[in-house]
Design a protein around this motif. Structure first.
Motif, mmCIF file in Angstrom:
data_model
loop_
_atom_site.group_PDB
_atom_site.id
_atom_site.type_symbol
_atom_site.label_atom_id
_atom_site.label_comp_id
_atom_site.label_asym_id
_atom_site.label_seq_id
_atom_site.Cartn_x
_atom_site.Cartn_y
_atom_site.Cartn_z
ATOM 1 N N THR A 63 0.832 -1.203 0.000
ATOM 2 C CA THR A 63 0.000 0.000 0.000
ATOM 3 C C THR A 63 0.865 1.251 0.000
ATOM 4 O OG1 THR A 63 -1.754 -1.167 1.192
ATOM 5 C CG2 THR A 63 -1.827 1.239 1.223
ATOM 6 N N MET A 64 1.939 1.248 0.780
ATOM 7 C CA MET A 64 2.868 2.380 0.782
ATOM 8 C C MET A 64 3.437 2.610 -0.617
ATOM 9 S SD MET A 64 4.986 1.665 4.311
ATOM 10 C CE MET A 64 6.125 3.033 4.015
ATOM 11 N N ASP A 88 3.469 5.742 -5.704
ATOM 12 C CA ASP A 88 3.577 5.661 -7.159
ATOM 13 C C ASP A 88 2.393 6.309 -7.869
ATOM 14 O OD1 ASP A 88 4.871 4.596 -9.602
ATOM 15 O OD2 ASP A 88 3.087 3.338 -9.722
ATOM 16 N N GLN A 89 1.217 6.301 -7.244
ATOM 17 C CA GLN A 89 -0.007 6.665 -7.950
ATOM 18 C C GLN A 89 -0.588 8.029 -7.586
ATOM 19 O OE1 GLN A 89 -1.406 4.810 -10.357
ATOM 20 N NE2 GLN A 89 0.090 3.167 -10.153
ATOM 21 N N LEU A 90 -0.430 8.478 -6.344
ATOM 22 C CA LEU A 90 -1.239 9.599 -5.870
ATOM 23 C C LEU A 90 -0.650 10.965 -6.209
ATOM 24 C CD1 LEU A 90 -2.479 8.365 -2.371
ATOM 25 C CD2 LEU A 90 -3.383 7.895 -4.658
ATOM 26 N N PRO A 127 1.831 18.020 -6.406
ATOM 27 C CA PRO A 127 2.102 16.837 -5.579
ATOM 28 C C PRO A 127 0.971 16.574 -4.591
ATOM 29 C CG PRO A 127 4.083 18.159 -5.780
ATOM 30 C CD PRO A 127 2.971 18.961 -6.402
ATOM 31 N N GLY A 128 0.642 15.317 -4.408
ATOM 32 C CA GLY A 128 -0.456 14.952 -3.523
ATOM 33 C C GLY A 128 -0.060 14.970 -2.060
ATOM 34 N N LEU A 129 -1.084 14.998 -1.212
ATOM 35 C CA LEU A 129 -0.861 15.012 0.238
ATOM 36 C C LEU A 129 -0.982 13.584 0.783
ATOM 37 C CD1 LEU A 129 -2.929 18.224 1.107
ATOM 38 C CD2 LEU A 129 -0.444 18.018 0.850
ATOM 39 N N LYS A 179 4.792 14.501 -9.822
ATOM 40 C CA LYS A 179 4.550 13.580 -10.928
ATOM 41 C C LYS A 179 4.286 14.278 -12.256
ATOM 42 C CE LYS A 179 3.099 9.781 -7.968
ATOM 43 N NZ LYS A 179 3.570 10.389 -6.710
ATOM 44 N N ARG A 180 4.570 15.568 -12.325
ATOM 45 C CA ARG A 180 4.495 16.232 -13.627
ATOM 46 C C ARG A 180 5.578 15.703 -14.559
ATOM 47 N NH1 ARG A 180 5.213 22.278 -12.380
ATOM 48 N NH2 ARG A 180 6.781 21.340 -11.013
ATOM 49 N N MET A 181 6.655 15.201 -13.963
ATOM 50 C CA MET A 181 7.706 14.533 -14.727
ATOM 51 C C MET A 181 7.883 13.127 -14.164
ATOM 52 S SD MET A 181 8.664 16.592 -17.060
ATOM 53 C CE MET A 181 10.179 15.825 -17.639
ATOM 54 N N PRO A 182 8.200 12.150 -15.010
ATOM 55 C CA PRO A 182 8.390 10.783 -14.509
ATOM 56 C C PRO A 182 9.636 10.691 -13.637
ATOM 57 C CG PRO A 182 9.043 10.920 -16.811
ATOM 58 C CD PRO A 182 8.401 12.238 -16.473
#
Length: 239
Positions: free
Chosen positions: A19-20, A25-27, A59-61, A202-205
């Protein structure tokens, strides 16, 4: 069916670690909008299903949530070690319950959050993200370098566990020919990125951030940074 499912500690810990990895990777900020994650605690209480993808790309929180997971994971690992040591001491052998406890599953503590020993405060997480976003979205890097640099330094201080703010700060240092600090920031930023294996911004890989960080680190060591747009554009050329 609603029935309880018994899991060994190691299986539960493996799900926690997966889950971590999945969250990191996704959020990004789109999921924050979907679930109204304004407080950064990622409690999945909202239901804004109309939120438009991909959002702003901010970036996500999610870092606070998985820092808490990491501490729990490391606690399970430690308890497993204590149990096995106690069993060996009291029985003189590994015992007959190792198979039912899934002891063939290795539990490895990842290096993030100082080896999963630190919890990032939710308010610090949000403040760091917002400071970073203000810095990278600013049009003032050329006219007010000191302001942008200070925003990045504050972001790093609030959340020292992600690499991208350090890499942007490294570029600011290179622009100012502060090569020693540029090298320090690039090295630390790269180390964090390699520990994560995924990008926070995640705007850039992830591969792009790593490549950019390595290019800056090389130029910082050489004490040579381009002062033309074509020079910057050509940093990826192989000599």
């Amino acid at each position: 069916t609603g029935e309880d499912v018994a899991l060994s500690r190691r299986v539960a810990a493996t799900f926690l670690m997966m889950t971590m990895a999945d969250f990191s990777d996704q959020l990004f900020d789109w999921q924050d909008r979907l679930f109204n994650n304004a407080n950064g605690r990622l409690e999945f209480r909202g239901n804004t299903w109309t939120s438009l993808w991909p959002g702003t790309g901010k970036p996500g929180l999610w870092t606070t949530s998985i820092s808490r997971m990491g501490v729990l994971y490391s606690l399970i690992v430690r308890e497993e070690e204590i149990y096995i040591a106690h069993r060996a001491h009291t029985t003189g052998k590994e015992g007959d319950d190792s198979a039912t406890r899934d002891e063939d599953i290795a539990l490895v503590i990842p290096p993030v959050f100082d080896g999963c020993t630190k919890v990032l405060d939710a308010d610090d997480q949000k403040a760091a993200r917002d400071l970073y976003w203000e810095a990278v979205c600013s049009d003032e890097e050329a006219t007010d370098r000191c302001k942008v640099e200070e925003l990045l330094r504050q972001s790093v201080a609030k959340n020292p566990f992600v690499g991208e703010p350090r890499l942007v700060l490294a570029q600011m240092c290179l622009n100012a020919e502060m090569y020693e600090e540029a090298q320090e920031q690039a090295e630390e930023g790269l180390k964090l990125l390699l520990e994560w294996g995924s990008s926070w911004d995640k705007r850039m890989p992830w591969e792009g951030w790593v490549s950019w960080g390595r290019a800056m680190l090389t130029k910082a060591k050489e004490k040579d940074w381009p002062h033309t747009s074509f020079g910057i554009l050509s940093l990826g050329l192989v000599k």
